[in-house]
Design a protein around this motif. Structure first.
Motif, PDB file in Angstrom:
ATOM      1  N   UNK A 153      39.954  -5.220  26.642  1.00 20.92           N
ATOM      2  CA  UNK A 153      39.586  -4.379  25.505  1.00 20.92           C
ATOM      3  C   UNK A 153      40.828  -4.003  24.702  1.00 20.92           C
ATOM      4  N   UNK A 154      41.930  -3.694  25.397  1.00 23.32           N
ATOM      5  CA  UNK A 154      43.188  -3.421  24.711  1.00 23.32           C
ATOM      6  C   UNK A 154      43.605  -4.606  23.847  1.00 23.32           C
ATOM      7  N   UNK A 155      43.593  -5.787  24.435  1.00 18.93           N
ATOM      8  CA  UNK A 155      44.054  -6.982  23.722  1.00 18.93           C
ATOM      9  C   UNK A 155      43.124  -7.340  22.570  1.00 18.93           C
ATOM     10  N   UNK A 156      41.840  -7.116  22.753  1.00 17.06           N
ATOM     11  CA  UNK A 156      40.870  -7.363  21.684  1.00 17.06           C
ATOM     12  C   UNK A 156      41.180  -6.484  20.474  1.00 17.06           C
ATOM     13  N   UNK A 157      41.395  -5.187  20.709  1.00 20.40           N
ATOM     14  CA  UNK A 157      41.633  -4.276  19.591  1.00 20.40           C
ATOM     15  C   UNK A 157      43.011  -4.509  18.994  1.00 20.40           C
ATOM     16  N   UNK A 158      43.966  -4.977  19.784  1.00 19.79           N
ATOM     17  CA  UNK A 158      45.265  -5.376  19.226  1.00 19.79           C
ATOM     18  C   UNK A 158      45.075  -6.502  18.223  1.00 19.79           C
ATOM     19  N   UNK A 159      44.233  -7.467  18.564  1.00 24.97           N
ATOM     20  CA  UNK A 159      43.963  -8.573  17.649  1.00 24.97           C
ATOM     21  C   UNK A 159      43.312  -8.107  16.359  1.00 24.97           C
ATOM     22  N   UNK A 160      42.305  -7.217  16.459  1.00 21.51           N
ATOM     23  CA  UNK A 160      41.649  -6.703  15.257  1.00 21.51           C
ATOM     24  C   UNK A 160      42.658  -5.974  14.372  1.00 21.51           C
ATOM     25  N   UNK A 161      43.511  -5.158  14.999  1.00 18.06           N
ATOM     26  CA  UNK A 161      44.498  -4.381  14.237  1.00 18.06           C
ATOM     27  C   UNK A 161      45.527  -5.280  13.558  1.00 18.06           C
ATOM     28  N   UNK A 162      45.907  -6.375  14.207  1.00 20.07           N
ATOM     29  CA  UNK A 162      46.863  -7.303  13.605  1.00 20.07           C
ATOM     30  C   UNK A 162      46.298  -7.896  12.325  1.00 20.07           C
ATOM     31  N   UNK A 163      45.022  -8.280  12.353  1.00 19.55           N
ATOM     32  CA  UNK A 163      44.403  -8.863  11.159  1.00 19.55           C
ATOM     33  C   UNK A 163      44.454  -7.893   9.990  1.00 19.55           C
ATOM     34  N   UNK A 164      44.223  -6.614  10.244  1.00 19.58           N
ATOM     35  CA  UNK A 164      44.235  -5.624   9.171  1.00 19.58           C
ATOM     36  C   UNK A 164      45.654  -5.286   8.744  1.00 19.58           C
ATOM     37  N   UNK A 165      46.565  -5.169   9.709  1.00 26.77           N
ATOM     38  CA  UNK A 165      47.939  -4.789   9.387  1.00 26.77           C
ATOM     39  C   UNK A 165      48.667  -5.868   8.594  1.00 26.77           C
ATOM     40  N   UNK A 166      48.349  -7.140   8.873  1.00 24.27           N
ATOM     41  CA  UNK A 166      49.036  -8.245   8.200  1.00 24.27           C
ATOM     42  C   UNK A 166      48.126  -8.948   7.197  1.00 24.27           C
ATOM     43  N   UNK A 167      47.188  -8.174   6.641  1.00 22.41           N
ATOM     44  CA  UNK A 167      46.292  -8.762   5.634  1.00 22.41           C
ATOM     45  C   UNK A 167      47.080  -9.214   4.413  1.00 22.41           C
ATOM     46  N   UNK A 168      48.067  -8.393   4.041  1.00 25.05           N
ATOM     47  CA  UNK A 168      48.964  -8.754   2.932  1.00 25.05           C
ATOM     48  C   UNK A 168      50.385  -8.694   3.447  1.00 25.05           C
ATOM     49  N   UNK A 169      51.131  -9.770   3.259  1.00 24.58           N
ATOM     50  CA  UNK A 169      52.513  -9.849   3.738  1.00 24.58           C
ATOM     51  C   UNK A 169      53.408 -10.179   2.560  1.00 24.58           C
ATOM     52  N   UNK A 170      54.006  -9.166   1.920  1.00 24.69           N
ATOM     53  CA  UNK A 170      54.881  -9.442   0.763  1.00 24.69           C
ATOM     54  C   UNK A 170      56.086 -10.297   1.141  1.00 24.69           C
ATOM     55  N   UNK A 171      56.720  -9.977   2.274  1.00 17.15           N
ATOM     56  CA  UNK A 171      57.909 -10.701   2.704  1.00 17.15           C
ATOM     57  C   UNK A 171      57.766 -11.099   4.163  1.00 17.15           C
TER      58      UNK A 171
END
Length: 503
Positions: free
Chosen positions: A114-132
């Motif tokens: 469950x920890x790893x699952x939510x880490x994956x979801x959070x990564x998708x949102x956190x890196x939705x836009x990557x300026x650099x």
């Protein structure tokens, strides 16, 4: 929004944002700014425009609204922390919720995936836009190192919290693996793929069932590589005989030998997961109290802990690393499935379409896991982090996440889950202070005459155990009220004060 607040929003640790009020008449004066992407940004013009009277008027810069926060993310993270506290501190009293001794899945076995699952979801949102990209890579590396550092401090043997007031670890026996270390490695792999493939990711909305996979195929290629490495090593690696030295408090050190000489073995003694860890880390650096000691072959008290049987096999006394290297490679798949759910959240606007994709995948994974387990092809096993275990727990995570999403974000019933949101917003703080027992150890450090005469022990004994005349029920109620409820209140207070501890 200042830099720290942006960072908290990206990492799922900030409070629910409230969009600033917009006066329609002011909106017209600013050149007809329009909100797009469900409130994610506001587009408009900042150039000089002519007014009705012919005088130039400077239009104000576009107003950027904060991201619409998905409350389910925090609530699910908080649920996982609550489960960890419950099974860690009440599992000894109720062995049925503690980790399965080997094959099978109990309540405790859902925590890590469950920890790893939510880490994956959070990564998708956190890196939705990557300026650099370079900045994103630096951020990923730094956060990985922080997680590894705290993992070794908390679970490497240096901390003896909460019961033992001593501290320090023999470097000859330090444990290199642990919960945070596994999260760090999975986060590093999944986040790096997401950051390095940003320019190749689709930007369109409403991706279909197939295009959501093909559009983010690099993540699935990474997951496939992890799958191939794990399966090939598990079933092709030859495991020879091995030995270890058992250090019992009442006995002199004694060497034991485990007879193996097998390939593809999925039992406790001769599996490739344990062999890889013994070769990489060394047998002295593995977890010294594996759950397999609760098997019937090891103790008459099974499934609870108890003295070993006189005829117990040698491996019952051996160390085993449940968060080892090869099993962590398999755990990358849990993060990959989690980031897929995050991608669906980003690329699909309608609640119904999101839920269709989430539930379909969750049910599909559950079916695969059940078939593999009950045909005995690949049993569900947390200690080995078997592929059937990945599918079963990820499928369950997807179903629970979908249910939370319906209740909290679609129907808007947030109040009953606020304490989970609060804990989820300060997950690292609660993990360290409660799940790892650091706060309880601090309180235990202030005792009267005897270390057992501390406030924590007094409350547990006199307020819970003696009142209910039951060690088991008293322990359970202590965990629910003196730990989970207590830290829910503390997290709520910190949230109101805008205080968050993150890595």
């Amino acid at each position: 929004m200042d830099e720290n607040e942006v960072r908290r929003v990206e990492e799922g640790l900030a409070a629910e944002p409230k969009p600033p009020p917009m006066n329609p008449s002011e909106d017209e004066k600013r050149g007809g700014d329009r909100v797009v992407d469900e409130g994610m940004k506001v587009e408009g013009s900042s150039k000089l425009e002519e007014t009705v009277g012919g005088k130039p008027e400077e239009v104000l810069p576009p107003v950027k609204q904060r991201s619409k926060r998905v409350a389910t993310l925090d609530a699910f993270r908080g649920l996982t922390i609550v489960l960890m506290i419950l099974v860690d501190d009440a599992g000894e009293a109720y062995s049925r919720i503690d980790h399965s001794p080997w094959n099978g899945c109990t309540l405790a076995d859902f925590v890590m995936p469950f920890f790893l699952f939510i880490v994956g979801v959070a990564i998708a949102l956190a890196f939705k836009r990557i300026p650099k990209t370079n900045d994103a890579v630096k951020k990923i590396v730094l956060r990985t190192l922080k997680l590894l550092f705290w993992g070794i401090i908390l679970q490497g043997g240096y901390s003896h919290a909460p019961d033992d007031l001593a501290y320090g670890v023999d470097m000859k026996k330090i444990r290199w693996c642990g919960i945070l270390q596994r999260i760090a490695l999975v986060y590093f792999v999944v986040a790096m793929i997401e950051a390095l493939t940003a320019k190749r990711r689709p930007t369109a909305q409403d991706l279909g069932y197939i295009s959501i996979f093909t559009g983010h195929h690099w993540q699935w290629i990474g997951g496939l590589i992890a799958f191939v490495i794990y399966m090939t090593t598990t079933f092709a690696l030859y495991v020879p005989d091995w030995s270890f030295v058992a250090h019992n408090p009442d006995e002199p050190p004694k060497r034991y030998t485990v007879i193996c000489g097998k390939r593809g073995h999925l039992g406790p003694a001769c599996n490739a997961v344990g062999f890889v860890d013994r070769q990489v880390w060394g047998v002295n650096h593995l977890y010294s109290m594996p759950v397999w000691s609760r098997l019937k072959a090891c103790t008459l008290s099974a499934p609870s802990s108890g003295p070993l049987r006189p005829d117990a096999p040698n491996w019952c006394r051996a160390p085993f690393e449940p968060e080892g290297l090869l099993s962590t490679i398999s755990a990358i798949l849990s993060g990959t499935i989690g980031i897929h759910y995050g991608h669906v959240l980003i690329h699909t606007k309608e609640h119904r379409e999101r839920l269709k994709q989430w539930i379909a995948m969750g049910l599909g994974l559950l079916v695969i896991a059940i078939i593999l387990h009950f045909t005995n092809a690949i049993p569900i096993n947390k200690q080995l982090y078997s592929i059937s275990y990945v599918c079963f727990t990820a499928g369950a995570a997807g179903i629970v996440f979908s249910a939370f999403y319906v209740v909290i974000d679609v129907w808007g019933f947030r109040t009953p889950f606020l304490f989970l949101e609060w804990i989820g917003m300060n997950a690292m703080l609660v993990f360290v202070m409660a799940a790892q027992g650091i706060f309880a150890a601090f309180v235990n450090g202030w005792y009267y005459e005897d270390p057992k005469n501390s406030l924590v022990n007094w409350i547990q004994k006199h307020v819970f155990v003696d009142v209910w005349h039951s060690q088991r029920l008293g322990t359970l109620l202590y965990v629910i009220f003196a730990e989970i409820t207590f830290w829910g209140v503390i997290s709520g207070i910190l949230h109101k004060l805008g205080i968050y501890w993150k890595l």
